[in-house]
Motif scaffolding. Structure first.
Motif, short mmCIF file in Angstrom:
data_model
loop_
_atom_site.label_atom_id
_atom_site.label_comp_id
_atom_site.label_asym_id
_atom_site.label_seq_id
_atom_site.Cartn_x
_atom_site.Cartn_y
_atom_site.Cartn_z
N PRO A 153 0.97 -1.17 0.07
CA PRO A 153 0.03 -0.20 -0.04
C PRO A 153 0.79 1.17 -0.18
O PRO A 153 2.00 1.26 0.64
CB PRO A 153 -0.83 -0.01 1.29
N LEU A 154 0.26 2.32 -0.61
CA LEU A 154 1.16 3.61 -0.79
C LEU A 154 1.03 4.26 0.56
O LEU A 154 -0.06 4.31 1.34
CB LEU A 154 0.61 4.43 -2.01
N PRO A 155 1.94 5.13 1.06
CA PRO A 155 2.10 5.68 2.35
C PRO A 155 1.73 7.15 1.91
O PRO A 155 2.38 8.39 2.08
CB PRO A 155 3.76 5.78 2.68
N TYR A 156 0.27 7.27 1.71
CA TYR A 156 -0.22 8.51 1.59
C TYR A 156 -0.18 9.46 2.57
O TYR A 156 -0.36 10.65 2.49
CB TYR A 156 -1.91 8.39 1.05
N TYR A 157 0.13 9.09 3.91
CA TYR A 157 0.08 9.91 4.87
C TYR A 157 1.34 11.01 4.68
O TYR A 157 1.15 12.18 5.12
CB TYR A 157 0.43 9.10 6.20
N GLN A 158 2.27 10.64 3.84
CA GLN A 158 3.47 11.37 3.83
C GLN A 158 3.16 12.89 2.82
O GLN A 158 4.06 13.70 2.65
CB GLN A 158 4.54 10.70 3.05
N ARG A 159 2.22 12.77 2.14
CA ARG A 159 1.55 13.96 1.37
C ARG A 159 1.52 15.21 2.19
O ARG A 159 1.52 16.21 1.66
CB ARG A 159 0.10 13.65 0.68
N HIS A 160 1.25 14.88 3.49
CA HIS A 160 0.91 16.21 4.54
C HIS A 160 2.51 16.56 4.89
O HIS A 160 2.38 17.59 5.81
CB HIS A 160 0.28 15.69 5.67
N TYR A 161 3.50 16.09 4.67
CA TYR A 161 4.87 16.46 5.11
C TYR A 161 5.73 16.72 3.83
O TYR A 161 6.30 16.03 3.28
CB TYR A 161 5.45 15.34 5.98
N ALA A 162 5.87 18.27 3.73
CA ALA A 162 7.02 18.64 2.58
C ALA A 162 7.40 20.07 3.13
O ALA A 162 6.77 20.79 4.13
CB ALA A 162 5.89 18.77 1.54
N GLY A 163 8.60 20.30 2.46
CA GLY A 163 9.24 21.62 2.99
C GLY A 163 9.71 21.68 4.28
O GLY A 163 10.28 20.70 4.87
N GLU A 164 9.21 22.66 5.12
CA GLU A 164 9.51 23.02 6.14
C GLU A 164 8.90 21.97 7.03
O GLU A 164 9.18 21.99 8.36
CB GLU A 164 9.33 24.56 6.89
N HIS A 165 7.75 21.41 6.63
CA HIS A 165 6.96 20.33 7.48
C HIS A 165 7.55 18.90 7.45
O HIS A 165 7.03 17.93 7.90
CB HIS A 165 5.59 20.31 6.99
N TYR A 166 8.79 18.80 6.54
CA TYR A 166 9.33 17.53 6.46
C TYR A 166 10.12 16.98 7.80
O TYR A 166 10.76 17.70 8.12
CB TYR A 166 10.06 17.36 5.19
#
Length: 212
Positions: A153-166
């Motif tokens: 299954p794809l880890p869709y939860y990681q869509r919410h973490y990018a840029g300064e939120h990574y």
């Protein structure tokens, strides 16, 4: 002077010593070491037809998702991470999972120069590239089977973490992953590099997918 001392110390390491963890784009775990790849946002992963592997057709990186982990081919080496922008760990060529090795040439978004002239609907010629010793140790790598493992299954939860939120630290990444992603890899090499598997060291669990 520090850089010169570091370079000399690296040259004096035994050839058999394990390669250190390297990060790509989000920091450097070993001074002066980087594979020069940045994935700034969660990739748009698409299934490679006939394989339990995903790739992003819009990104200029040889990035794949297989068995719960991201895999990158860069400078003739494979790297793995449980997050889309690293940090990355080097995978020995003889240990690269077979389903990644079999992905056809056309799905590499930034093919190395030595791919030139190879049939796009066939896997890269790793045996020619990596030599006799590798070929002997990975005999049968290019033999396709009709029985394929289901894709992770794809880890869709990681869509919410990018840029300064990574998430930058391993503890933060681990907490987020454990809260949202219950899948346990099946491939022995993937299990070796999967943080949750290393933490648990218990019987392989069944994948429960992603809690969106």
């Amino acid at each position: 002077m520090r850089r010169l001392i570091l370079s000399l110390s690296l040259l004096m390491l035994p050839l058999g010593a394990p390669r250190a963890e390297v990060s790509v784009g989000v920091g450097i775990a070993v001074p002066g070491v980087s594979i020069g790849i940045r994935v700034p946002a969660y990739p748009k992963l698409v299934r490679v037809p006939g394989y339990p592997v995903y790739y992003d057709p819009q990104i200029d990186v040889n990035l794949f998702f297989y068995d719960g982990l991201y895999w990158v081919l860069a400078d003739d080496d494979w790297y793995v991470s449980d997050w889309y922008d690293g940090p990355w760990r080097l995978v020995a060529r003889v240990d690269v999972p077979v389903y990644l090795l079999r992905v056809p040439v056309r799905y590499y978004r930034r093919p190395p120069p030595y791919f030139r002239g190879w049939v796009v609907d066939r896997p890269p010629r790793w045996d020619e590239r990596w030599g006799r010793d590798w070929t002997e140790r990975r005999s049968g790598w290019d033999v396709r089977t009709h029985r394929l493992p289901p894709p992770a299954p794809l880890p869709y939860y990681q869509r919410h973490y990018a840029g300064e939120h990574y998430p930058r630290g391993p503890e933060e990444r681990g907490v987020i992953r454990r809260e949202h992603y219950r899948y346990q890899p099946r491939d022995p090499v993937a299990r070796e590099h999967y943080p949750q598997s290393r933490e648990q060291r218990g019987p392989q669990g069944r994948g429960h997918g992603d809690r969106r």
